[in-house]
Design a protein around this motif. Structure first.
Motif, PDB file in Angstrom:
ATOM      1  N   TYR A  45       0.840  -1.214   0.000  1.00 38.39           N
ATOM      2  CA  TYR A  45       0.000   0.000   0.000  1.00 38.39           C
ATOM      3  C   TYR A  45       0.874   1.263   0.000  1.00 38.39           C
ATOM      4  O   TYR A  45       0.595   2.220  -0.729  1.00 38.39           O
ATOM      5  CB  TYR A  45      -0.921  -0.018   1.213  1.00 38.39           C
ATOM      6  CG  TYR A  45      -1.820   1.192   1.304  1.00 38.39           C
ATOM      7  CD1 TYR A  45      -2.954   1.293   0.507  1.00 38.39           C
ATOM      8  CD2 TYR A  45      -1.527   2.235   2.186  1.00 38.39           C
ATOM      9  CE1 TYR A  45      -3.778   2.407   0.590  1.00 38.39           C
ATOM     10  CE2 TYR A  45      -2.349   3.341   2.262  1.00 38.39           C
ATOM     11  CZ  TYR A  45      -3.477   3.430   1.465  1.00 38.39           C
ATOM     12  OH  TYR A  45      -4.282   4.529   1.534  1.00 38.39           O
ATOM     13  N   TYR A  47       3.891   1.482  -1.133  1.00 35.20           N
ATOM     14  CA  TYR A  47       4.531   1.547  -2.459  1.00 35.20           C
ATOM     15  C   TYR A  47       3.591   2.219  -3.471  1.00 35.20           C
ATOM     16  O   TYR A  47       4.017   3.084  -4.254  1.00 35.20           O
ATOM     17  CB  TYR A  47       4.896   0.132  -2.908  1.00 35.20           C
ATOM     18  CG  TYR A  47       5.485   0.051  -4.294  1.00 35.20           C
ATOM     19  CD1 TYR A  47       6.839   0.320  -4.517  1.00 35.20           C
ATOM     20  CD2 TYR A  47       4.684  -0.297  -5.377  1.00 35.20           C
ATOM     21  CE1 TYR A  47       7.376   0.243  -5.792  1.00 35.20           C
ATOM     22  CE2 TYR A  47       5.214  -0.372  -6.656  1.00 35.20           C
ATOM     23  CZ  TYR A  47       6.555  -0.102  -6.863  1.00 35.20           C
ATOM     24  OH  TYR A  47       7.085  -0.169  -8.129  1.00 35.20           O
ATOM     25  N   ASN A  48       2.329   1.841  -3.457  1.00 29.34           N
ATOM     26  CA  ASN A  48       1.366   2.442  -4.384  1.00 29.34           C
ATOM     27  C   ASN A  48       1.135   3.921  -4.062  1.00 29.34           C
ATOM     28  O   ASN A  48       0.970   4.746  -4.972  1.00 29.34           O
ATOM     29  CB  ASN A  48       0.038   1.680  -4.330  1.00 29.34           C
ATOM     30  CG  ASN A  48       0.154   0.278  -4.890  1.00 29.34           C
ATOM     31  OD1 ASN A  48       0.971   0.023  -5.777  1.00 29.34           O
ATOM     32  ND2 ASN A  48      -0.639  -0.654  -4.375  1.00 29.34           N
ATOM     33  N   LYS A  49       1.124   4.264  -2.774  1.00 28.39           N
ATOM     34  CA  LYS A  49       0.934   5.667  -2.385  1.00 28.39           C
ATOM     35  C   LYS A  49       2.108   6.529  -2.847  1.00 28.39           C
ATOM     36  O   LYS A  49       1.911   7.667  -3.293  1.00 28.39           O
ATOM     37  CB  LYS A  49       0.788   5.762  -0.865  1.00 28.39           C
ATOM     38  CG  LYS A  49      -0.520   5.240  -0.324  1.00 28.39           C
ATOM     39  CD  LYS A  49      -1.639   6.263  -0.421  1.00 28.39           C
ATOM     40  CE  LYS A  49      -1.447   7.369   0.576  1.00 28.39           C
ATOM     41  NZ  LYS A  49      -2.585   8.329   0.587  1.00 28.39           N
ATOM     42  N   ASN A  51       4.113   5.998  -5.446  1.00 26.56           N
ATOM     43  CA  ASN A  51       4.100   6.127  -6.908  1.00 26.56           C
ATOM     44  C   ASN A  51       2.890   6.897  -7.416  1.00 26.56           C
ATOM     45  O   ASN A  51       2.920   7.421  -8.535  1.00 26.56           O
ATOM     46  CB  ASN A  51       4.129   4.738  -7.554  1.00 26.56           C
ATOM     47  CG  ASN A  51       5.487   4.073  -7.422  1.00 26.56           C
ATOM     48  OD1 ASN A  51       6.523   4.729  -7.520  1.00 26.56           O
ATOM     49  ND2 ASN A  51       5.497   2.772  -7.180  1.00 26.56           N
ATOM     50  N   SER A  52       1.833   6.980  -6.611  1.00 27.81           N
ATOM     51  CA  SER A  52       0.632   7.676  -7.079  1.00 27.81           C
ATOM     52  C   SER A  52       0.822   9.190  -7.094  1.00 27.81           C
ATOM     53  O   SER A  52       0.180   9.897  -7.878  1.00 27.81           O
ATOM     54  CB  SER A  52      -0.562   7.312  -6.188  1.00 27.81           C
ATOM     55  OG  SER A  52      -0.346   7.760  -4.859  1.00 27.81           O
ATOM     56  N   LYS A  53       1.693   9.702  -6.225  1.00 31.41           N
ATOM     57  CA  LYS A  53       1.952  11.141  -6.164  1.00 31.41           C
ATOM     58  C   LYS A  53       3.462  11.382  -6.186  1.00 31.41           C
ATOM     59  O   LYS A  53       4.091  11.568  -5.136  1.00 31.41           O
ATOM     60  CB  LYS A  53       1.344  11.744  -4.903  1.00 31.41           C
ATOM     61  CG  LYS A  53      -0.170  11.667  -4.862  1.00 31.41           C
ATOM     62  CD  LYS A  53      -0.712  12.278  -3.577  1.00 31.41           C
ATOM     63  CE  LYS A  53      -2.237  12.206  -3.520  1.00 31.41           C
ATOM     64  NZ  LYS A  53      -2.765  12.795  -2.268  1.00 31.41           N
ATOM     65  N   PRO A  54       4.069  11.358  -7.392  1.00 33.59           N
ATOM     66  CA  PRO A  54       5.528  11.562  -7.472  1.00 33.59           C
ATOM     67  C   PRO A  54       5.920  12.935  -6.924  1.00 33.59           C
ATOM     68  O   PRO A  54       5.278  13.941  -7.210  1.00 33.59           O
ATOM     69  CB  PRO A  54       5.825  11.449  -8.971  1.00 33.59           C
ATOM     70  CG  PRO A  54       4.669  10.710  -9.541  1.00 33.59           C
ATOM     71  CD  PRO A  54       3.476  11.095  -8.704  1.00 33.59           C
ATOM     72  N   THR A  84      10.651  10.945  -4.064  1.00 33.06           N
ATOM     73  CA  THR A  84      10.078   9.655  -4.458  1.00 33.06           C
ATOM     74  C   THR A  84      11.144   8.570  -4.487  1.00 33.06           C
ATOM     75  O   THR A  84      10.924   7.456  -3.980  1.00 33.06           O
ATOM     76  CB  THR A  84       9.410   9.773  -5.838  1.00 33.06           C
ATOM     77  OG1 THR A  84       8.361  10.752  -5.776  1.00 33.06           O
ATOM     78  CG2 THR A  84       8.835   8.443  -6.282  1.00 33.06           C
ATOM     79  N   TYR A 138       2.571   8.053   5.155  1.00 29.96           N
ATOM     80  CA  TYR A 138       1.652   7.550   4.122  1.00 29.96           C
ATOM     81  C   TYR A 138       0.449   6.790   4.689  1.00 29.96           C
ATOM     82  O   TYR A 138      -0.553   6.628   3.989  1.00 29.96           O
ATOM     83  CB  TYR A 138       2.411   6.647   3.149  1.00 29.96           C
ATOM     84  CG  TYR A 138       3.413   7.406   2.313  1.00 29.96           C
ATOM     85  CD1 TYR A 138       3.003   8.164   1.217  1.00 29.96           C
ATOM     86  CD2 TYR A 138       4.765   7.375   2.614  1.00 29.96           C
ATOM     87  CE1 TYR A 138       3.920   8.871   0.450  1.00 29.96           C
ATOM     88  CE2 TYR A 138       5.689   8.071   1.860  1.00 29.96           C
ATOM     89  CZ  TYR A 138       5.260   8.821   0.776  1.00 29.96           C
ATOM     90  OH  TYR A 138       6.171   9.521   0.025  1.00 29.96           O
TER      91      TYR A 138
END
Length: 225
Positions: A45, A47-49, A51-54, A84, A138
């Motif tokens: 989760y 990791y996705n957070k 990458n979702s907002k560079p 990031t 995060y």
């Protein structure tokens, strides 16, 4: 201090559990598996957070980051990373450490039938995850300004204080390698002012004594004349 109390308290309680009882051993295995699975899902989760907002803000990071038992070297060469990239590197390190702990725990259970590390990891894994700054940013949504990058690992023997040693009061080095000289304290200024006042009083007294001597000399000369 709280972390140390939780760790030693958990260790003391685990030693009181009879793991020769198959039911207790089964509960320990289930708890270990559930906690580790939940931790891995949290990593995914995060990791996705990330990458979702560079975030392309540049962070200056030491080429060889200090370990939790060493002090940061202000002369260490620095490299530049985006926020990031830095967060992904920290997440990778956290994930690698977790896999290493899981591997050691499973090895001890399979080869030596030692189940106490499983019970201990059931407590330590969530504790380490809650302390991690990626989790605080995060998952808990705490402001990033509260945790300026790069981060310094905390020593387990430092009672929650970072492993860095404080620089002398006359010269402090920040993350940008800038040297800051603090202002003089009020006490120093007051002492200096008082000493100057004393010198002025002494000078005034000496000058008045000289003038009195000159007047006496002039009077004596008049008498002789």
């Amino acid at each position: 201090m709280t972390d140390m109390a939780i760790t030693f308290g958990s260790l003391f309680l685990i030693q009181k559990i009879d793991f020769t009882n198959p039911q207790n051993a089964f509960y320990a295995q289930c708890a270990f598996g559930a906690i580790q699975l939940a931790s891995i899902l949290v990593y995914v989760y995060i990791y996705n957070k990330i990458n979702s907002k560079p975030n392309n803000t540049v962070v200056r990071v030491p080429t060889n980051p200090p370990s939790m038992f060493s002090r940061p070297d202000p002369n260490e060469p620095m490299t530049e990373q985006t926020v990031t990239e830095y967060d992904l590197a920290q997440l990778k390190k956290l994930f690698t450490q977790s896999l290493f702990s899981i591997g050691i725990t499973i090895f001890l259970f399979i080869k030596m039938s030692i189940i106490q590390p499983m019970a201990m990891q059931t407590v330590m894994a969530p504790q380490n995850l809650f302390k991690n700054k990626l989790f605080k940013i995060y998952i808990l949504g705490q402001p990033e300004s509260k945790f300026p990058r790069p981060w310094v690992e905390e020593s387990p023997f430092s009672m929650g204080q970072p492993a860095a040693e404080e620089t002398p009061a006359t010269e402090q080095i920040d993350n940008s390698n800038n040297i800051t000289i603090p202002k003089a304290s009020k006490d120093t200024t007051t002492t200096t002012t008082k000493s100057r006042a004393k010198v002025t009083e002494i000078n005034d007294e000496s000058s008045s004594e000289e003038s009195e001597k000159e007047e006496k000399t002039k009077k004596n000369k008049k008498k002789y004349l």
